[in-house]
Write an enzyme that holds these catalytic residues in place. Structure first.
Site, PDB file in Angstrom:
ATOM      1  N   CYS A 220      -6.736  -8.751  -1.619  1.00 44.74           N
ATOM      2  CA  CYS A 220      -6.348  -8.400  -0.252  1.00 44.74           C
ATOM      3  C   CYS A 220      -4.944  -8.937  -0.015  1.00 44.74           C
ATOM      4  O   CYS A 220      -4.666 -10.090  -0.354  1.00 44.74           O
ATOM      5  CB  CYS A 220      -7.338  -9.030   0.729  1.00 44.74           C
ATOM      6  SG  CYS A 220      -6.963  -8.663   2.451  1.00 44.74           S
ATOM      7  N   LEU A 221      -4.084  -8.115   0.566  1.00 50.83           N
ATOM      8  CA  LEU A 221      -2.703  -8.550   0.811  1.00 50.83           C
ATOM      9  C   LEU A 221      -2.648  -9.726   1.791  1.00 50.83           C
ATOM     10  O   LEU A 221      -1.657 -10.443   1.824  1.00 50.83           O
ATOM     11  CB  LEU A 221      -1.856  -7.381   1.333  1.00 50.83           C
ATOM     12  CG  LEU A 221      -1.652  -6.237   0.324  1.00 50.83           C
ATOM     13  CD1 LEU A 221      -0.922  -5.070   0.989  1.00 50.83           C
ATOM     14  CD2 LEU A 221      -0.900  -6.707  -0.917  1.00 50.83           C
TER      15      LEU A 221
ATOM     16  N   HIS B  94     -11.606  -4.695   7.884  1.00 52.40           N
ATOM     17  CA  HIS B  94     -10.499  -5.397   8.553  1.00 52.40           C
ATOM     18  C   HIS B  94     -10.476  -5.091  10.057  1.00 52.40           C
ATOM     19  O   HIS B  94     -10.054  -5.926  10.855  1.00 52.40           O
ATOM     20  CB  HIS B  94      -9.150  -4.976   7.959  1.00 52.40           C
ATOM     21  CG  HIS B  94      -8.742  -5.752   6.737  1.00 52.40           C
ATOM     22  ND1 HIS B  94      -8.539  -7.107   6.754  1.00 52.40           N
ATOM     23  CD2 HIS B  94      -8.474  -5.352   5.466  1.00 52.40           C
ATOM     24  CE1 HIS B  94      -8.174  -7.512   5.546  1.00 52.40           C
ATOM     25  NE2 HIS B  94      -8.127  -6.471   4.732  1.00 52.40           N
TER      26      HIS B  94
ATOM     27  N   GLN C  10      -3.594  -6.228   9.731  1.00 47.37           N
ATOM     28  CA  GLN C  10      -2.847  -6.981   8.719  1.00 47.37           C
ATOM     29  C   GLN C  10      -1.347  -6.994   8.991  1.00 47.37           C
ATOM     30  O   GLN C  10      -0.626  -7.801   8.413  1.00 47.37           O
ATOM     31  CB  GLN C  10      -3.093  -6.396   7.323  1.00 47.37           C
ATOM     32  CG  GLN C  10      -4.507  -6.628   6.828  1.00 47.37           C
ATOM     33  CD  GLN C  10      -4.661  -6.093   5.425  1.00 47.37           C
ATOM     34  OE1 GLN C  10      -4.886  -4.906   5.232  1.00 47.37           O
ATOM     35  NE2 GLN C  10      -4.508  -6.961   4.433  1.00 47.37           N
TER      36      GLN C  10
ATOM     37  N   GLY D  20      -4.295  -0.571  -0.126  1.00 42.94           N
ATOM     38  CA  GLY D  20      -4.777  -0.322   1.224  1.00 42.94           C
ATOM     39  C   GLY D  20      -4.183  -1.323   2.196  1.00 42.94           C
ATOM     40  O   GLY D  20      -3.774  -2.418   1.802  1.00 42.94           O
TER      41      GLY D  20
ATOM     42  N   HIS E 143     -13.456  -1.763   2.493  1.00 37.92           N
ATOM     43  CA  HIS E 143     -12.636  -2.973   2.636  1.00 37.92           C
ATOM     44  C   HIS E 143     -11.703  -2.844   3.848  1.00 37.92           C
ATOM     45  O   HIS E 143     -11.617  -3.756   4.673  1.00 37.92           O
ATOM     46  CB  HIS E 143     -11.837  -3.176   1.337  1.00 37.92           C
ATOM     47  CG  HIS E 143     -10.885  -4.338   1.357  1.00 37.92           C
ATOM     48  ND1 HIS E 143     -10.997  -5.409   0.498  1.00 37.92           N
ATOM     49  CD2 HIS E 143      -9.792  -4.586   2.122  1.00 37.92           C
ATOM     50  CE1 HIS E 143     -10.019  -6.275   0.760  1.00 37.92           C
ATOM     51  NE2 HIS E 143      -9.267  -5.788   1.738  1.00 37.92           N
ATOM     52  N   GLU E 144     -11.016  -1.692   3.940  1.00 38.43           N
ATOM     53  CA  GLU E 144     -10.035  -1.531   5.034  1.00 38.43           C
ATOM     54  C   GLU E 144     -10.733  -1.412   6.390  1.00 38.43           C
ATOM     55  O   GLU E 144     -10.242  -1.942   7.387  1.00 38.43           O
ATOM     56  CB  GLU E 144      -9.125  -0.326   4.783  1.00 38.43           C
ATOM     57  CG  GLU E 144      -8.282  -0.404   3.505  1.00 38.43           C
ATOM     58  CD  GLU E 144      -7.578  -1.732   3.298  1.00 38.43           C
ATOM     59  OE1 GLU E 144      -7.162  -2.369   4.279  1.00 38.43           O
ATOM     60  OE2 GLU E 144      -7.457  -2.149   2.123  1.00 38.43           O
TER      61      GLU E 144
HETATM   62 NI    NI Z   1      -7.552  -6.506   2.741  1.00 36.06          NI
END
Ligand code: NI
Length: 176
Positions: free
Chosen positions: A102-103, A148, A52, A47, A144-145
């Site tokens: 998480c990236l 953000h 991000q 995701g 989660h997304e």
């Molecule tokens: Ni994330």
């Protein structure tokens, strides 16, 4: 198509509330979404939210790979989905813990409570309305997304930081 630079924890864009997309989806936004998908797959990740990649707008992309869809939770694999202005609501009281990464927080994993069963809505890049129910990992990745977009990282959701670990160490101890 292009790979985009991913913001890491500490960059203020990750703590902002992202602005809704207003009006029709234009060519620039469609290109941005294509680049987000390419960046997510290259990372590789499951995701990615627009903040991000340093864009404070309410856009997310995600997928539910076969290996993450759990038969016990009842979710099924899902292809790549891009959602504009996503929203969700829980459909049951139950929250479940699961490991997330998480990236923007590379290398770490945390055990995070999320709603087990949700309904989510949004628009596709083609402007079609999405209205789906999701369980398990699918529900988790959407939560989660979407977090953000409100400047929330998975760490903020963790009640117990002793359940935070480096993925590398977890693998090591799992194999011994
Ligand atoms: Ni994330």
């Amino acid at each position: 198509m292009a790979l985009l630079k991913i913001a890491r924890m500490g960059h203020p864009v990750l703590r902002q509330r992202a602005a809704p997309v207003v009006g029709p989806v234009d060519q620039d936004l469609r290109r941005l979404i294509d680049d987000m998908i390419e960046t997510m797959l290259d990372a590789p990740g499951v995701g990615l939210a627009a903040p991000q990649i340093h864009v404070a707008r309410r856009v997310i992309v995600f997928r539910v790979p076969v290996e993450r869809a759990g038969p016990d939770s009842g979710d099924v694999p899902a292809g790549i989905t891009a959602l504009i202005n996503p929203e969700f609501e829980p459909l049951a009281d139950q929250q479940v813990f699961g490991w997330e990464g998480c990236l923007s927080i590379p290398g770490l994993r945390g055990d995070v409570p999320r709603w087990q069963h949700i309904r989510y809505r949004g628009l596709t890049p083609e402007g079609e309305a999405v209205d789906r129910e999701a369980l398990g990992f699918h529900a988790r990745v959407v939560q989660h997304e979407t977090d953000h977009l409100d400047g929330i990282l998975f760490l903020d959701r963790m009640p117990d930081l002793t359940r935070l670990a480096y993925a590398e160490e977890m693998r090591h101890f799992a194999s011994t």
